[in-house]
Design a protein around this motif. Structure first.
Motif, PDB file in Angstrom:
ATOM      1  N   LEU A 144      -6.829  33.806  25.972  1.00 24.02           N
ATOM      2  CA  LEU A 144      -8.553  33.824  25.983  1.00 24.02           C
ATOM      3  C   LEU A 144      -9.103  32.308  25.696  1.00 24.02           C
ATOM      4  CD1 LEU A 144      -8.623  36.299  22.758  1.00 24.02           C
ATOM      5  CD2 LEU A 144      -8.122  37.029  24.831  1.00 24.02           C
ATOM      6  N   ASP A 145      -9.996  32.571  26.871  1.00 25.83           N
ATOM      7  CA  ASP A 145     -10.721  31.744  26.752  1.00 25.83           C
ATOM      8  C   ASP A 145     -11.930  31.795  25.825  1.00 25.83           C
ATOM      9  OD1 ASP A 145     -12.258  32.473  28.336  1.00 25.83           O
ATOM     10  OD2 ASP A 145     -11.856  32.224  30.319  1.00 25.83           O
ATOM     11  N   PRO A 146     -13.098  30.752  25.866  1.00 25.29           N
ATOM     12  CA  PRO A 146     -14.032  31.060  25.278  1.00 25.29           C
ATOM     13  C   PRO A 146     -15.286  32.113  25.355  1.00 25.29           C
ATOM     14  CG  PRO A 146     -14.180  28.708  25.124  1.00 25.29           C
ATOM     15  CD  PRO A 146     -13.164  29.277  26.089  1.00 25.29           C
ATOM     16  N   GLU A 147     -15.551  32.269  26.318  1.00 30.19           N
ATOM     17  CA  GLU A 147     -15.896  33.087  27.346  1.00 30.19           C
ATOM     18  C   GLU A 147     -15.461  34.585  26.245  1.00 30.19           C
ATOM     19  OE1 GLU A 147     -15.216  30.955  28.606  1.00 30.19           O
ATOM     20  OE2 GLU A 147     -16.981  29.550  28.874  1.00 30.19           O
ATOM     21  N   GLU A 148     -14.160  34.755  26.986  1.00 21.93           N
ATOM     22  CA  GLU A 148     -13.375  36.125  26.393  1.00 21.93           C
ATOM     23  C   GLU A 148     -13.476  36.489  25.304  1.00 21.93           C
ATOM     24  OE1 GLU A 148     -10.642  36.137  29.905  1.00 21.93           O
ATOM     25  OE2 GLU A 148      -9.415  35.440  28.331  1.00 21.93           O
ATOM     26  N   PHE A 149     -13.665  35.220  23.877  1.00 22.97           N
ATOM     27  CA  PHE A 149     -13.298  35.467  23.110  1.00 22.97           C
ATOM     28  C   PHE A 149     -14.959  35.859  22.142  1.00 22.97           C
ATOM     29  CE2 PHE A 149     -13.178  34.152  18.635  1.00 22.97           C
ATOM     30  CZ  PHE A 149     -12.590  34.391  18.412  1.00 22.97           C
ATOM     31  N   ALA A 150     -15.590  35.363  22.810  1.00 24.79           N
ATOM     32  CA  ALA A 150     -16.869  35.014  22.296  1.00 24.79           C
ATOM     33  C   ALA A 150     -17.795  36.535  22.746  1.00 24.79           C
ATOM     34  CB  ALA A 150     -18.151  34.273  23.257  1.00 24.79           C
ATOM     35  N   ALA A 151     -17.161  37.517  23.750  1.00 26.34           N
ATOM     36  CA  ALA A 151     -17.153  38.719  24.283  1.00 26.34           C
ATOM     37  C   ALA A 151     -17.285  39.465  23.162  1.00 26.34           C
ATOM     38  CB  ALA A 151     -16.677  39.159  25.544  1.00 26.34           C
ATOM     39  N   GLN A 152     -15.984  39.473  22.508  1.00 23.24           N
ATOM     40  CA  GLN A 152     -16.157  40.027  21.033  1.00 23.24           C
ATOM     41  C   GLN A 152     -16.902  40.587  19.951  1.00 23.24           C
ATOM     42  OE1 GLN A 152     -14.185  42.627  19.765  1.00 23.24           O
ATOM     43  NE2 GLN A 152     -14.425  42.459  17.167  1.00 23.24           N
ATOM     44  N   PHE A 153     -18.308  38.992  20.048  1.00 21.52           N
ATOM     45  CA  PHE A 153     -19.146  38.504  19.012  1.00 21.52           C
ATOM     46  C   PHE A 153     -20.173  39.276  20.096  1.00 21.52           C
ATOM     47  CE2 PHE A 153     -15.924  36.163  17.176  1.00 21.52           C
ATOM     48  CZ  PHE A 153     -15.255  36.189  16.310  1.00 21.52           C
ATOM     49  N   ALA A 154     -20.364  40.152  21.330  1.00 24.69           N
ATOM     50  CA  ALA A 154     -21.447  39.703  21.972  1.00 24.69           C
ATOM     51  C   ALA A 154     -22.489  40.906  21.601  1.00 24.69           C
ATOM     52  CB  ALA A 154     -21.450  39.618  23.769  1.00 24.69           C
ATOM     53  N   SER A 155     -21.873  41.876  21.082  1.00 21.19           N
ATOM     54  CA  SER A 155     -22.100  43.165  21.212  1.00 21.19           C
ATOM     55  C   SER A 155     -23.228  43.683  19.667  1.00 21.19           C
ATOM     56  CB  SER A 155     -21.475  44.498  21.076  1.00 21.19           C
ATOM     57  OG  SER A 155     -20.579  44.059  20.716  1.00 21.19           O
TER      58      SER A 155
ATOM     59  N   GLU B  45     -21.084  30.115  20.049  1.00 23.65           N
ATOM     60  CA  GLU B  45     -22.017  29.681  18.451  1.00 23.65           C
ATOM     61  C   GLU B  45     -21.667  29.922  17.310  1.00 23.65           C
ATOM     62  OE1 GLU B  45     -26.021  30.935  19.603  1.00 23.65           O
ATOM     63  OE2 GLU B  45     -26.090  29.552  21.851  1.00 23.65           O
ATOM     64  N   GLY B  46     -22.175  29.263  16.111  1.00 27.96           N
ATOM     65  CA  GLY B  46     -21.674  30.096  14.882  1.00 27.96           C
ATOM     66  C   GLY B  46     -20.676  30.110  14.989  1.00 27.96           C
ATOM     67  N   ALA B  47     -20.468  31.996  13.712  1.00 26.71           N
ATOM     68  CA  ALA B  47     -18.801  31.636  13.311  1.00 26.71           C
ATOM     69  C   ALA B  47     -18.031  32.190  14.643  1.00 26.71           C
ATOM     70  CB  ALA B  47     -18.988  33.272  12.503  1.00 26.71           C
TER      71      ALA B  47
END
Length: 93
Positions: free
Chosen positions: A82-93, A30-32
């Motif tokens: 890095l798949d999208p899920e792994e990458f998204a973890a960076q922005f989840a917190s 999502e988003g950025a």
């Protein structure tokens, strides 16, 4: 029921659908994060290599060393992309 008749035609168009599905998987971010993932994914294969992350260090507001450290931290399954899920973890917190 002769519902299987159109099977051949569906299979022919299958290749197109696969690439669309890949794009849809990318956009699932999502988003950025999704925009950034797409910008970093230079070869468009739907995953980020270490080289792509290093090349995009500036977009991440990081030094190349920081980008390497980020990559290592996010690559939780150790498959060196890095798949999208792994990458998204960076922005989840």
């Amino acid at each position: 029921g002769g519902g299987l008749d159109g099977g051949g035609a569906a299979a022919e168009g299958g290749h197109l659908e696969v690439s669309e599905e890949l794009k849809a998987r990318e956009i699932k971010l999502e988003g950025a994060a999704g925009i950034l993932f797409s910008e970093l994914d230079l070869n468009g294969d739907g995953v980020l290599s270490l080289e792509e992350v290093i090349a995009g260090a500036g977009k991440l507001n990081m030094t190349q060393d920081e980008a390497v450290a980020l990559f290592m931290r996010l690559d939780t399954d150790g498959n060196r992309v890095l798949d999208p899920e792994e990458f998204a973890a960076q922005f989840a917190s």
